[in-house]
Design a protein around this motif. Sequence first.
Motif, PDB file in Angstrom:
ATOM      1  N   HIS A 257     -26.226  53.668  30.018  1.00 35.57           N
ATOM      2  CA  HIS A 257     -25.852  53.354  28.435  1.00 35.57           C
ATOM      3  C   HIS A 257     -24.654  54.415  28.053  1.00 35.57           C
ATOM      4  CE1 HIS A 257     -29.815  51.437  28.591  1.00 35.57           C
ATOM      5  NE2 HIS A 257     -29.097  50.373  28.574  1.00 35.57           N
ATOM      6  N   GLY A 258     -24.570  55.489  28.577  1.00 33.53           N
ATOM      7  CA  GLY A 258     -23.592  56.653  27.916  1.00 33.53           C
ATOM      8  C   GLY A 258     -23.705  57.693  28.993  1.00 33.53           C
ATOM      9  N   VAL A 259     -22.595  58.598  28.763  1.00 32.67           N
ATOM     10  CA  VAL A 259     -22.496  59.747  29.662  1.00 32.67           C
ATOM     11  C   VAL A 259     -22.308  61.220  28.871  1.00 32.67           C
ATOM     12  CG1 VAL A 259     -19.929  59.328  29.995  1.00 32.67           C
ATOM     13  CG2 VAL A 259     -21.528  60.810  31.856  1.00 32.67           C
ATOM     14  N   LEU A 260     -22.790  62.055  29.286  1.00 31.09           N
ATOM     15  CA  LEU A 260     -22.459  63.221  28.545  1.00 31.09           C
ATOM     16  C   LEU A 260     -22.074  64.252  29.440  1.00 31.09           C
ATOM     17  CD1 LEU A 260     -24.909  65.405  25.983  1.00 31.09           C
ATOM     18  CD2 LEU A 260     -23.768  66.569  27.802  1.00 31.09           C
ATOM     19  N   VAL A 261     -20.907  64.684  29.293  1.00 29.73           N
ATOM     20  CA  VAL A 261     -20.182  65.728  30.034  1.00 29.73           C
ATOM     21  C   VAL A 261     -20.336  67.180  29.519  1.00 29.73           C
ATOM     22  CG1 VAL A 261     -17.943  66.457  30.769  1.00 29.73           C
ATOM     23  CG2 VAL A 261     -18.261  64.013  30.271  1.00 29.73           C
ATOM     24  N   SER A 262     -21.078  68.101  30.309  1.00 27.72           N
ATOM     25  CA  SER A 262     -21.941  69.256  29.860  1.00 27.72           C
ATOM     26  C   SER A 262     -20.787  70.374  29.638  1.00 27.72           C
ATOM     27  CB  SER A 262     -22.885  69.632  31.186  1.00 27.72           C
ATOM     28  OG  SER A 262     -22.141  70.218  32.215  1.00 27.72           O
ATOM     29  N   ASN A 263     -21.344  71.536  29.469  1.00 30.45           N
ATOM     30  CA  ASN A 263     -20.569  72.744  29.209  1.00 30.45           C
ATOM     31  C   ASN A 263     -20.475  73.222  30.699  1.00 30.45           C
ATOM     32  OD1 ASN A 263     -23.755  73.073  29.283  1.00 30.45           O
ATOM     33  ND2 ASN A 263     -22.850  75.132  29.753  1.00 30.45           N
ATOM     34  N   VAL A 287     -18.682  58.190  25.737  1.00 31.25           N
ATOM     35  CA  VAL A 287     -18.770  59.504  26.502  1.00 31.25           C
ATOM     36  C   VAL A 287     -18.587  60.673  25.170  1.00 31.25           C
ATOM     37  CG1 VAL A 287     -17.283  60.919  27.764  1.00 31.25           C
ATOM     38  CG2 VAL A 287     -17.309  58.705  28.202  1.00 31.25           C
ATOM     39  N   PHE A 288     -19.510  61.520  25.496  1.00 30.08           N
ATOM     40  CA  PHE A 288     -19.897  62.927  24.802  1.00 30.08           C
ATOM     41  C   PHE A 288     -19.861  64.007  25.488  1.00 30.08           C
ATOM     42  CE2 PHE A 288     -23.239  65.573  22.466  1.00 30.08           C
ATOM     43  CZ  PHE A 288     -22.324  66.060  21.451  1.00 30.08           C
ATOM     44  N   GLY A 289     -19.021  65.130  24.890  1.00 32.85           N
ATOM     45  CA  GLY A 289     -18.858  66.251  25.833  1.00 32.85           C
ATOM     46  C   GLY A 289     -19.133  67.607  24.838  1.00 32.85           C
ATOM     47  N   HIS A 294     -16.334  68.927  26.394  1.00 34.27           N
ATOM     48  CA  HIS A 294     -15.176  68.682  25.344  1.00 34.27           C
ATOM     49  C   HIS A 294     -13.753  68.988  25.580  1.00 34.27           C
ATOM     50  CE1 HIS A 294     -12.688  69.604  21.553  1.00 34.27           C
ATOM     51  NE2 HIS A 294     -12.479  70.778  22.171  1.00 34.27           N
ATOM     52  N   GLN A 295     -13.339  70.061  26.367  1.00 31.08           N
ATOM     53  CA  GLN A 295     -12.152  70.388  26.851  1.00 31.08           C
ATOM     54  C   GLN A 295     -11.622  69.362  28.021  1.00 31.08           C
ATOM     55  OE1 GLN A 295     -12.888  74.325  28.106  1.00 31.08           O
ATOM     56  NE2 GLN A 295     -13.420  74.970  26.095  1.00 31.08           N
ATOM     57  N   THR A 371     -16.894  64.599  20.718  1.00 31.69           N
ATOM     58  CA  THR A 371     -17.145  66.010  21.535  1.00 31.69           C
ATOM     59  C   THR A 371     -17.533  67.053  20.466  1.00 31.69           C
ATOM     60  OG1 THR A 371     -14.848  66.773  21.228  1.00 31.69           O
ATOM     61  CG2 THR A 371     -15.218  65.229  23.193  1.00 31.69           C
ATOM     62  N   ALA A 372     -18.053  68.065  21.079  1.00 31.19           N
ATOM     63  CA  ALA A 372     -18.385  69.506  20.176  1.00 31.19           C
ATOM     64  C   ALA A 372     -17.798  70.544  21.064  1.00 31.19           C
ATOM     65  CB  ALA A 372     -19.756  69.353  19.782  1.00 31.19           C
TER      66      ALA A 372
END
Length: 405
Positions: A257-263, A287-289, A294-295, A371-372
């Motif tokens: 349902h969504g994806v988080l791009v990690s640190n 999409v969340f980073g 985020h970068q 993003t954060a």
Amino acid sequence: MSVRTCLVLENGSIYNGKGFGYPAPLPRDLEPGTPSFSNAGEVVFNTAMVGYHEVLTDPSYTGQIITMTYPHMGNYGHLDDWNESGPLGEDCQDSSSCDPRPVKAAGFVLRSLYRGPVPKGRITLDEYLNRHEIPGITDVDTRRLTLEIRDGGAVNAVLVRPENPALGLSPDEINMISSYLESFPGMLGRNLVRDVGTSLKFSRSRPLEGSYAGMRLALYDCGTKANIIRELEKLGCEITVYPSDSSARDILNGKHHGVLVSNGPGDPQVLQDQIATVKGLIGNMPVFGICLGHQLIAEALGARTYKMKFGHHGINHPVRDERTKKVFVTSQNHGFAVDEKTLPSGTQVWFRNANDLSIEGIRNDELSVLTAQFHPESAPGPYDSHWIFQAFLDAVPREAWAEPA
């Protein structure tokens, strides 16, 4: 007994102190052209007063030596439960499928090390670093070192022991060290993602309870902190972790349902494969980073990143929400930032650093991108930024994941 140890910067500055943890190498043992994840790296300062264990185990600190501006560290010891070193233990099919290093930092620089007793069940900071072969140095003028980094920028450095502790480093030893640091790669242009995180896809098998139970999320692991997974699971999400060499097709085929791009560590601009993966995800799912994520998202949208002079490292950084103008306290660890002038049309600045006004988060509502730059899974506020996870999860239409009432 403490052994005389030196922190030598590539600009020639030398800081003398006492070693702790794992013994630093002798200058003659350094091998130019052979980068190490212990002893040497980019030296940065961290302004946190507590949380040294979480700092040392953060994968984003791979390739860096950390100096703490708060003068005294180690008084509450070490406990494995505090590790931030990412997916480990039962999440790894074998020891080769995850980065096995609990301590990610290459070295630790302190003004004063606590050497007294620690609570039952814990071990000392000295013993912890020694167990994982990471050198530390104490009795250093960390104020002078911090000012040097602040004024001149972050530079590479190495921890060493003089052959003759009574005399200190000889001219020949200094030449050996200089040759080593001249060949040591800088953080700009360095790809470190391949050295962290998992190398195999796996799913977390946990009881799913919480407001978002039933939501399936992909976590694109570029060096994720363990607490990111914990926070998402508290909300009820089912997590599938993908290694950093996964393609967009790999992740889309998982029907999440969504994806988080990690640190993660290193320079985002050189991560062209990861940028391509993120670009293939944007527009196909929310999409969340976080931090490096985020970068990477900014790069995938067409923006550019740049290396900061000394970055943001600590748990007391004020960030302003540009929509509400509310300021909150955040935990941060990054040496790169997004160039605001390169943001594409339709992408807005969501968060801004209240000190230097650099970008701390972006959003594109049409593409469901958030993003954060900081770490909402950390708790310096203590809960100032936890709501950001929910803001991302709310970007997924409820009818797409919630079971019928």
